[in-house]
Design a protein around this motif. Structure first.
Motif, short mmCIF file in Angstrom:
data_model
loop_
_atom_site.label_atom_id
_atom_site.label_comp_id
_atom_site.label_asym_id
_atom_site.label_seq_id
_atom_site.Cartn_x
_atom_site.Cartn_y
_atom_site.Cartn_z
N UNK A 110 0.71 -1.28 -0.18
CA UNK A 110 0.06 -0.43 0.33
C UNK A 110 0.93 1.50 0.36
N UNK A 111 2.45 1.06 0.35
CA UNK A 111 3.03 2.41 0.66
C UNK A 111 3.07 2.99 -1.24
N UNK A 112 3.17 2.00 -2.19
CA UNK A 112 2.97 2.59 -3.59
C UNK A 112 1.81 2.28 -3.82
N UNK A 113 0.24 2.37 -3.29
CA UNK A 113 -0.81 2.60 -3.66
C UNK A 113 -1.53 2.70 -5.43
N UNK A 114 -0.37 3.70 -5.61
CA UNK A 114 -1.04 4.79 -7.29
C UNK A 114 -1.23 3.73 -8.45
N UNK A 115 0.43 2.29 -7.84
CA UNK A 115 -0.02 1.19 -9.13
C UNK A 115 -0.25 0.46 -8.94
N UNK A 116 -1.63 0.33 -8.11
CA UNK A 116 -1.93 -1.23 -7.64
C UNK A 116 -3.41 -1.03 -9.15
N UNK A 117 -3.15 -2.28 -9.11
CA UNK A 117 -4.52 -2.85 -10.24
C UNK A 117 -5.73 -3.10 -9.83
N UNK A 118 -6.36 -2.53 -9.12
CA UNK A 118 -7.54 -3.03 -8.35
C UNK A 118 -8.69 -3.39 -9.18
N UNK A 119 -8.51 -2.94 -10.14
CA UNK A 119 -9.23 -3.97 -11.06
C UNK A 119 -9.60 -4.97 -11.50
N UNK A 120 -7.92 -4.97 -11.10
CA UNK A 120 -7.61 -6.52 -11.37
C UNK A 120 -7.52 -7.71 -10.13
N UNK A 121 -6.93 -7.35 -9.36
CA UNK A 121 -6.37 -7.78 -7.92
C UNK A 121 -8.06 -7.88 -7.31
N UNK A 122 -9.08 -7.02 -7.14
CA UNK A 122 -10.32 -7.00 -5.62
C UNK A 122 -10.85 -8.03 -6.19
N UNK A 123 -11.06 -8.96 -5.04
CA UNK A 123 -11.39 -10.20 -4.78
C UNK A 123 -13.73 -9.76 -5.28
N UNK A 124 -13.97 -8.99 -5.32
CA UNK A 124 -15.16 -7.85 -5.57
C UNK A 124 -14.87 -7.20 -6.17
N UNK A 125 -15.86 -7.33 -7.57
CA UNK A 125 -15.63 -5.81 -7.95
C UNK A 125 -16.47 -5.56 -9.22
N UNK A 126 -17.57 -5.14 -9.04
CA UNK A 126 -18.45 -5.02 -10.19
C UNK A 126 -19.03 -3.03 -10.81
N UNK A 127 -18.90 -2.71 -12.18
CA UNK A 127 -19.48 -1.63 -12.09
C UNK A 127 -20.42 -1.23 -13.41
N UNK A 128 -21.17 -0.12 -12.93
CA UNK A 128 -22.12 -0.37 -13.07
C UNK A 128 -22.50 0.91 -15.15
N UNK A 129 -23.09 0.18 -16.13
CA UNK A 129 -22.44 0.82 -17.46
C UNK A 129 -22.51 2.11 -17.18
N UNK A 130 -22.87 2.57 -16.76
CA UNK A 130 -23.72 4.42 -16.85
C UNK A 130 -22.27 4.73 -16.08
N UNK A 131 -21.86 3.98 -15.46
CA UNK A 131 -20.35 4.51 -15.35
C UNK A 131 -18.71 4.81 -16.18
N UNK A 132 -18.52 6.17 -16.53
CA UNK A 132 -16.85 6.09 -17.66
C UNK A 132 -15.82 5.91 -17.12
N UNK A 133 -15.25 4.99 -18.67
CA UNK A 133 -14.02 3.96 -18.44
C UNK A 133 -13.91 5.08 -17.80
#
Length: 109
Positions: free
Chosen positions: A86-109
Protein backbone atom coordinates in the motif's frame (compact mmCIF):
# COMPACT_ATOMS: atom_id res chain seq x y z
CA UNK A 1 -19.57 19.09 -4.09
CA UNK A 2 -17.13 16.70 -2.42
CA UNK A 3 -17.59 12.97 -2.00
CA UNK A 4 -19.05 12.14 1.41
CA UNK A 5 -19.14 8.96 3.48
CA UNK A 6 -22.66 7.58 3.69
CA UNK A 7 -21.78 4.73 6.03
CA UNK A 8 -18.76 3.06 7.59
CA UNK A 9 -19.11 -0.34 9.21
CA UNK A 10 -16.60 -2.64 10.86
CA UNK A 11 -17.12 -6.29 11.75
CA UNK A 12 -14.24 -8.45 13.02
CA UNK A 13 -11.67 -6.45 11.05
CA UNK A 14 -13.74 -6.20 7.86
CA UNK A 15 -14.40 -2.56 6.99
CA UNK A 16 -17.23 -1.58 4.61
CA UNK A 17 -17.60 1.96 3.31
CA UNK A 18 -20.39 3.50 1.26
CA UNK A 19 -19.49 6.83 -0.34
CA UNK A 20 -21.80 9.32 -2.06
CA UNK A 21 -19.99 10.60 -5.14
CA UNK A 22 -20.31 13.04 -8.01
CA UNK A 23 -19.24 10.35 -10.44
CA UNK A 24 -20.57 12.22 -13.45
CA UNK A 25 -17.67 14.61 -12.84
CA UNK A 26 -15.16 11.78 -12.73
CA UNK A 27 -14.49 8.43 -14.22
CA UNK A 28 -13.93 4.85 -13.25
CA UNK A 29 -10.18 5.54 -13.12
CA UNK A 30 -10.64 8.40 -10.66
CA UNK A 31 -12.83 6.29 -8.38
CA UNK A 32 -10.32 3.43 -8.52
CA UNK A 33 -7.48 5.85 -7.64
CA UNK A 34 -9.54 7.24 -4.76
CA UNK A 35 -10.34 3.68 -3.63
CA UNK A 36 -6.63 2.75 -3.65
CA UNK A 37 -5.84 5.78 -1.51
CA UNK A 38 -8.59 4.87 0.98
CA UNK A 39 -7.40 1.24 1.14
CA UNK A 40 -3.84 2.50 1.72
CA UNK A 41 -5.03 4.58 4.68
CA UNK A 42 -7.06 1.65 6.07
CA UNK A 43 -3.99 -0.60 5.78
CA UNK A 44 -2.24 1.58 8.40
CA UNK A 45 -4.83 0.52 10.99
CA UNK A 46 -3.66 -2.73 12.54
CA UNK A 47 -7.18 -4.01 13.23
CA UNK A 48 -8.29 -3.77 9.58
CA UNK A 49 -8.01 -7.16 7.86
CA UNK A 50 -10.19 -6.70 4.76
CA UNK A 51 -12.14 -3.85 3.21
CA UNK A 52 -14.72 -2.96 0.59
CA UNK A 53 -15.83 0.36 -0.86
CA UNK A 54 -19.11 1.03 -2.62
CA UNK A 55 -19.44 4.27 -4.56
CA UNK A 56 -22.95 5.72 -4.96
CA UNK A 57 -23.98 8.42 -7.43
CA UNK A 58 -27.16 9.86 -8.92
CA UNK A 59 -28.45 7.53 -11.63
CA UNK A 60 -31.28 8.34 -14.02
CA UNK A 61 -33.72 5.60 -15.00
CA UNK A 62 -35.46 5.26 -18.37
CA UNK A 63 -38.29 7.50 -17.13
CA UNK A 64 -35.96 10.35 -16.18
CA UNK A 65 -36.11 9.73 -12.43
CA UNK A 66 -32.88 10.26 -10.48
CA UNK A 67 -31.91 8.30 -7.41
CA UNK A 68 -28.69 7.33 -5.70
CA UNK A 69 -27.38 3.99 -6.94
CA UNK A 70 -24.28 1.82 -6.80
CA UNK A 71 -21.86 2.72 -9.59
CA UNK A 72 -18.71 0.94 -8.43
CA UNK A 73 -17.97 -1.65 -5.78
CA UNK A 74 -14.45 -2.84 -4.93
CA UNK A 75 -13.70 -5.41 -2.24
CA UNK A 76 -10.49 -6.97 -1.02
CA UNK A 77 -10.44 -10.15 1.02
CA UNK A 78 -7.96 -10.58 3.88
CA UNK A 79 -5.34 -12.42 1.83
CA UNK A 80 -5.32 -9.84 -0.97
CA UNK A 81 -5.46 -6.87 1.40
CA UNK A 82 -2.32 -8.16 3.19
CA UNK A 83 -0.39 -8.90 -0.03
CA UNK A 84 -0.65 -5.40 -1.52
CA UNK A 85 2.19 -2.95 -1.02
CA UNK A 86 0.00 0.00 0.00
CA UNK A 87 3.03 2.34 0.17
CA UNK A 88 2.89 2.15 -3.62
CA UNK A 89 -0.91 2.40 -3.89
CA UNK A 90 -0.81 4.57 -7.05
CA UNK A 91 0.43 1.53 -9.00
CA UNK A 92 -2.08 -1.01 -7.65
CA UNK A 93 -4.39 -2.51 -10.29
CA UNK A 94 -7.56 -2.76 -8.21
CA UNK A 95 -9.75 -3.68 -11.16
CA UNK A 96 -7.84 -6.93 -11.69
CA UNK A 97 -6.82 -7.90 -8.17
CA UNK A 98 -10.04 -7.13 -6.29
CA UNK A 99 -11.83 -10.18 -4.89
CA UNK A 100 -15.11 -8.32 -5.49
CA UNK A 101 -15.54 -5.89 -8.40
CA UNK A 102 -18.75 -4.51 -9.93
CA UNK A 103 -19.10 -1.52 -12.26
CA UNK A 104 -22.37 0.04 -13.38
CA UNK A 105 -22.59 0.51 -17.19
CA UNK A 106 -23.29 4.24 -16.65
CA UNK A 107 -19.82 4.79 -15.19
CA UNK A 108 -17.39 6.13 -17.77
CA UNK A 109 -14.06 4.35 -18.26
Amino acid sequence: KADTAKSIKEDKGNVTLEINSNAHEGSKDKLLRDSSEIFAELSKMKDVKAASITWLAPLTDQYGNKKMGEILSVGLDEETFKKVNWDNYESVDLENLASEYKKHPALND
